[in-house]
Design a protein around this motif. Structure first.
Motif: not given
Ligand code: UT7
Length: 327
Positions: A74-79, A133-139
């Motif tokens: 992963l290159d980005l984690i957005l929460l 290129r690969k991210m995690l998007v969360m709520g």
């Protein structure tokens, strides 16, 4: 053309259930009122020792497993959250540590119930620009921690949980077709949490006696804004892509109130059988509601290859927005 494609979904909710009849013993309310006014039958409540990060990590692991992506890719984690573990560091940082996603930058995103749609909008921008290129998007939320369980106007509405998606760069036709985010701040005072923060620092008096720690909402006014804004955001996505409501296979809206969802469906022209609703089980989980619903719909096998999926949210700020994607 590069597209942001969802390749894995996951969700997690607490085990503890609070039903409408449990609430009847706590405040002057009843199952009939709650059911007819909101559609909610029960909600999940975090136990002691469970936090926003607890559910975010579980949801993230499930999404990563489905996508067959390792945390260190992963290159980005957005929460998206309004109930972080701490004011700082970001809960996304705690998630990064627990997952061992050492190569990902991680931060929280504060857009209330629209947090996940705002997150997907950022994911689309990062991926299309080639910056990720690969991210995690969360709520993820533990809203029941900021709910006043003596206030029947609000305590019946909210619940806890988390949803996550893995978003990857893809060259095919699948993925996000467009995302649209908006803010109308003229009425922010209709839905907010007064403290603890710079304007109302914590104290025994302000935090507890004056109840500044609890969220405040003028429900009826918020309702009217929500109906208009969710309709506008959904229509914007259809018009931008030049598709009609008949082309949409699933509307997955923010789960705040069944009547808001029905009004949005009518405004846009999408019938009940193509609207995914699970708020009877979870109540309003703010930024987590859409990704939890998306994950349930996905794991139940309802989302077919090539389906057009419209997601639509509204929340404090007011923030609102929509995403149209090809599954
Ligand atoms: O997540 C994004 C933002 N949030 C939302 O989108 C939520 C938007 N708002 C709503 O969902 C609805 O406005 C509520 C469910 C909060 C309230 O429904 P409403 O139809 O707007 O009711 P109301 O606030 O106008 O209240 C109607 C009556 C009032 O009594 P009177 O003044 O008519 O005698 C309330 O005191 O219902 C009463 N009431 C209740 N009665 C039983 C309010 N809460 C309750 C309750 N049980 N829990």
């Amino acid at each position: 053309m590069l597209r942001a494609r969802i390749t894995g979904t996951g969700s997690a909710v607490p085990d503890k259930i609070l039903t409408n009849s449990d609430l009847e013993k706590m405040v002057n309310t009843n199952d009939e009122w709650i059911t007819t006014r909101t559609g909610i039958k029960e909600r999940r409540i975090a136990a002691d020792g469970e936090y926003t990060s607890t559910f975010a990590v579980k949801a993230a692991r499930r999404a990563l497993e489905m996508a067959n992506v390792q945390p260190d890719e992963l290159d980005l984690i957005l929460l998206g959250t309004v109930t972080p573990d701490f004011p700082f560091p970001a809960t996304a940082c705690i998630v990064q540590q627990e997952l061992g996603a050492a190569n990902a930058a991680a931060f929280d995103l504060s857009a209330a119930c629209s947090g996940f749609i705002y997150g997907l909008n950022m994911a689309e921008a990062y991926i299309k620009s080639g910056m990720a290129r690969k991210m995690l998007v969360m709520g993820a939320e533990v809203l029941t921690r900021i709910v006043d369980f003596t206030d029947r106007n609000t305590c019946i509405l909210f619940g806890d949980g988390a949803g996550a998606v893995v978003v990857e760069a893809s060259t095919g036709e699948h993925g996000i077709l467009s995302s649209h985010i908006y803010t109308n701040s003229s009425h922010w005072g209709l839905l907010y949490q007064p403290g603890v923060g710079g304007r109302n620092p914590g104290s025994a008096k302000s935090t507890f006696e004056e109840k500044l720690y609890y969220l405040r909402m003028e429900g009826n006014d918020v309702f009217k804004h929500a109906v208009r804004a969710m309709g506008d955001a959904a229509v914007a996505a259809l018009e931008y892509n030049n598709v009609s409501a008949d082309d949409v296979n699933w509307l997955i809206p923010h789960q705040a109130n069944r009547r808001i969802i029905e009004a949005t469906g009518k405004r846009v022209g999408i019938p009940e059988e193509r609207i995914f609703v699970n708020l009877h089980k979870y109540g309003n989980t703010s930024s987590a509601s859409i990704p939890i619903a998306l994950d349930e719909a996905n794991r139940e096998g309802r989302l077919k290859d090539g389906n057009l999926i419209l997601m639509d949210a509204f929340g404090g700020g007011f923030t609102y927005g929509s995403v149209l994607l090809k599954w």
